[in-house]
Design a protein around this motif. Sequence first.
Motif, PDB file in Angstrom:
ATOM      1  N   MET A 148      -4.448  -5.390  -7.189  1.00  0.00           N
ATOM      2  CA  MET A 148      -3.385  -6.147  -6.545  1.00  0.00           C
ATOM      3  C   MET A 148      -3.260  -7.551  -7.143  1.00  0.00           C
ATOM      4  N   MET A 149      -4.390  -8.148  -7.505  1.00  0.00           N
ATOM      5  CA  MET A 149      -4.353  -9.477  -8.097  1.00  0.00           C
ATOM      6  C   MET A 149      -3.650  -9.459  -9.449  1.00  0.00           C
ATOM      7  N   ARG A 150      -3.829  -8.377 -10.206  1.00  0.00           N
ATOM      8  CA  ARG A 150      -3.114  -8.258 -11.481  1.00  0.00           C
ATOM      9  C   ARG A 150      -1.616  -8.182 -11.237  1.00  0.00           C
TER      10      ARG A 150
ATOM     11  N   GLU B 292      -6.319   1.298  -4.661  1.00  0.00           N
ATOM     12  CA  GLU B 292      -6.687   0.023  -4.056  1.00  0.00           C
ATOM     13  C   GLU B 292      -8.040   0.128  -3.367  1.00  0.00           C
ATOM     14  N   ARG B 293      -8.293   1.245  -2.691  1.00  0.00           N
ATOM     15  CA  ARG B 293      -9.587   1.432  -2.023  1.00  0.00           C
ATOM     16  C   ARG B 293     -10.711   1.495  -3.038  1.00  0.00           C
ATOM     17  N   ARG B 294     -10.484   2.184  -4.169  1.00  0.00           N
ATOM     18  CA  ARG B 294     -11.502   2.275  -5.204  1.00  0.00           C
ATOM     19  C   ARG B 294     -11.790   0.915  -5.827  1.00  0.00           C
ATOM     20  N   ASP B 295     -10.712   0.127  -6.056  1.00  0.00           N
ATOM     21  CA  ASP B 295     -10.887  -1.208  -6.631  1.00  0.00           C
ATOM     22  C   ASP B 295     -11.702  -2.109  -5.713  1.00  0.00           C
ATOM     23  N   ARG B 296     -11.453  -1.996  -4.415  1.00  0.00           N
ATOM     24  CA  ARG B 296     -12.194  -2.811  -3.451  1.00  0.00           C
ATOM     25  C   ARG B 296     -13.684  -2.446  -3.471  1.00  0.00           C
ATOM     26  N   LYS B 297     -13.966  -1.127  -3.537  1.00  0.00           N
ATOM     27  CA  LYS B 297     -15.365  -0.675  -3.569  1.00  0.00           C
ATOM     28  C   LYS B 297     -16.061  -1.155  -4.838  1.00  0.00           C
TER      29      LYS B 297
ATOM     30  N   PHE C 218       0.809  -1.216   0.000  1.00  0.00           N
ATOM     31  CA  PHE C 218       0.000   0.000   0.000  1.00  0.00           C
ATOM     32  C   PHE C 218       0.847   1.273   0.000  1.00  0.00           C
ATOM     33  N   ILE C 219       2.038   1.193   0.588  1.00  0.00           N
ATOM     34  CA  ILE C 219       2.955   2.342   0.555  1.00  0.00           C
ATOM     35  C   ILE C 219       4.330   1.861   0.096  1.00  0.00           C
ATOM     36  N   PRO C 220       4.423   1.389  -1.154  1.00  0.00           N
ATOM     37  CA  PRO C 220       5.665   0.775  -1.634  1.00  0.00           C
ATOM     38  C   PRO C 220       6.864   1.708  -1.643  1.00  0.00           C
ATOM     39  N   PHE C 221       6.648   2.979  -1.946  1.00  0.00           N
ATOM     40  CA  PHE C 221       7.775   3.892  -2.061  1.00  0.00           C
ATOM     41  C   PHE C 221       8.247   4.381  -0.690  1.00  0.00           C
TER      42      PHE C 221
ATOM     43  N   LEU D 299      -3.991 -14.451  -0.249  1.00  0.00           N
ATOM     44  CA  LEU D 299      -3.702 -13.266  -1.053  1.00  0.00           C
ATOM     45  C   LEU D 299      -4.936 -12.841  -1.838  1.00  0.00           C
ATOM     46  N   GLU D 300      -5.662 -13.819  -2.393  1.00  0.00           N
ATOM     47  CA  GLU D 300      -6.853 -13.505  -3.166  1.00  0.00           C
ATOM     48  C   GLU D 300      -7.925 -12.857  -2.294  1.00  0.00           C
TER      49      GLU D 300
END
Length: 217
Positions: A105-107, A205-210, A42-45, A97-98
Amino acid sequence: MLHAAALDGQMTDLFSQVGVVVFYLAVWGLVFAGTGLFVGAFIPFLTGDSLLFASGIVTAATPELSIWILALGTGIAAFIGDQVGFILGRHLGRPYLEKKSGPRMMRIIVRVEAFYNKYGWWSVVIARFIPWARVFVPWVAGIGKMNYYKFLTSNLVGALAWGVGLTVIGYFAASIPSVKTAAYVIAGFFIAASIFFSIRTWILERRDRKNSAASEA
């Protein structure tokens, strides 16, 4: 008066030492959490290259800090983080993970699996320098039942090259007068990019989950 002055000096030294310890622990904690606690997804950088480079620069400008303590601790934190990710991947498996990942994230996980299958041992080392791979390769290696001792050696090489290497490079970049200004500019850029991309990743990620939840409803 002398006693008060001496006490004040001791307190100043104490707070200085506490600050040093907090700095070390903050850097090591973020490095470990990047893979060990999945935070880097979520915060990779903020848990990656920019953190190591910037911490080396800060150490060069702070006499109380030791680059060798920082770099060694960073390498150990990176090593332990990947070991934890590998063990969790082996025991929890891909369904975990799924369950925890949105479509985006799955992509990424699918890309990491292809990357791991192609490079094997070297994927663990190379992944250290790739934000999207750094988090998931230890998990994928664990899920794929990679030989434990092979993972151990690749993890060690990667932790030394990435954790120790980038930290020391940041330190010496800031220590050389001719490149010090450039080093600070680069560090500032990386830190700003870290904040921007961390927020962007969290929003996406939050938008994808929604969207995923809405499509299932």
